[in-house]
Design a protein around this motif. Structure first.
Motif, PDB file in Angstrom:
ATOM      1  N   ASP A 194      42.446  33.723  30.070  1.00 58.96           N
ATOM      2  CA  ASP A 194      43.002  34.960  30.602  1.00 58.96           C
ATOM      3  C   ASP A 194      42.477  35.147  32.013  1.00 58.96           C
ATOM      4  O   ASP A 194      41.312  34.870  32.294  1.00 58.96           O
ATOM      5  N   THR A 195      43.334  35.605  32.891  1.00 63.20           N
ATOM      6  CA  THR A 195      42.940  35.871  34.273  1.00 63.20           C
ATOM      7  C   THR A 195      43.478  37.232  34.672  1.00 63.20           C
ATOM      8  O   THR A 195      44.644  37.534  34.437  1.00 63.20           O
ATOM      9  N   PHE A 196      42.631  38.038  35.266  1.00 58.85           N
ATOM     10  CA  PHE A 196      43.015  39.363  35.704  1.00 58.85           C
ATOM     11  C   PHE A 196      42.856  39.456  37.214  1.00 58.85           C
ATOM     12  O   PHE A 196      41.826  39.088  37.751  1.00 58.85           O
ATOM     13  N   LEU A 249      42.428  41.786  40.338  1.00 62.87           N
ATOM     14  CA  LEU A 249      41.966  43.128  40.676  1.00 62.87           C
ATOM     15  C   LEU A 249      42.454  43.533  42.066  1.00 62.87           C
ATOM     16  O   LEU A 249      42.878  42.689  42.868  1.00 62.87           O
ATOM     17  N   ILE A 286      39.159  33.808  41.596  1.00 65.13           N
ATOM     18  CA  ILE A 286      40.344  34.310  40.895  1.00 65.13           C
ATOM     19  C   ILE A 286      41.594  34.077  41.729  1.00 65.13           C
ATOM     20  O   ILE A 286      42.619  33.608  41.217  1.00 65.13           O
TER      21      ILE A 286
END
Length: 98
Positions: free
Chosen positions: A11-13, A15, A31
C-alpha cells in the motif's frame, strides 16, 4: 501497488507534503519516486515491455530504513526474480543535494 511493480504487493499513500515536494522542485522522497515508478510500470505494460525492465523499491533499499545486510539481501532477492535479461532501475541518492 500491484505485486508485479516491485516484486511484492504494498500500500502506498500520497500525502500533501509529497505533492508539495514535486510541485516545488525540491528533493523528492521515496514515496514520490515509488509512485513515479508505478506509473512507469504502467507505461511499460502498455508498450508490452514489462519483461525487459525490473524496478526496485527505494524504500526497501534506503540506507535510512535498514541495515546494510538487509538492504543487500533485498536487492539480491529482487535480482534473483529477474525475468531473463532484465535491466533493473534502482533509484539511488548519492547525497549530493545542494
Amino acid at each position: 501497488m500491484a505485486e508485479k511493480v516491485f516484486g511484492f504487493e504494498r500500500d502506498t499513500f500520497i500525502l500533501h507534503e509529497d505533492i508539495f515536494q514535486l510541485a516545488s522542485m525540491v528533493a523528492i522522497g521515496a514515496i514520490v519516486i515509488a509512485v513515479y515508478m508505478s506509473y512507469l510500470f504502467d507505461l511499460l505494460k502498455m508498450a508490452n515491455m514489462v519483461n525487459l525492465v525490473g524496478l526496485v523499491n527505494l524504500a526497501q533499499f534506503s540506507a535510512q530504513s535498514r541495515l546494510l545486510s538487509q538492504r543487500s539481501r533485498h536487492l539480491a532477492n529482487r535480482l534473483e526474480k529477474a525475468d531473463g535479461e532484465q535491466i533493473f532501475l534502482v533509484p539511488y541518492n548519492l547525497g549530493l543535494v545542494p
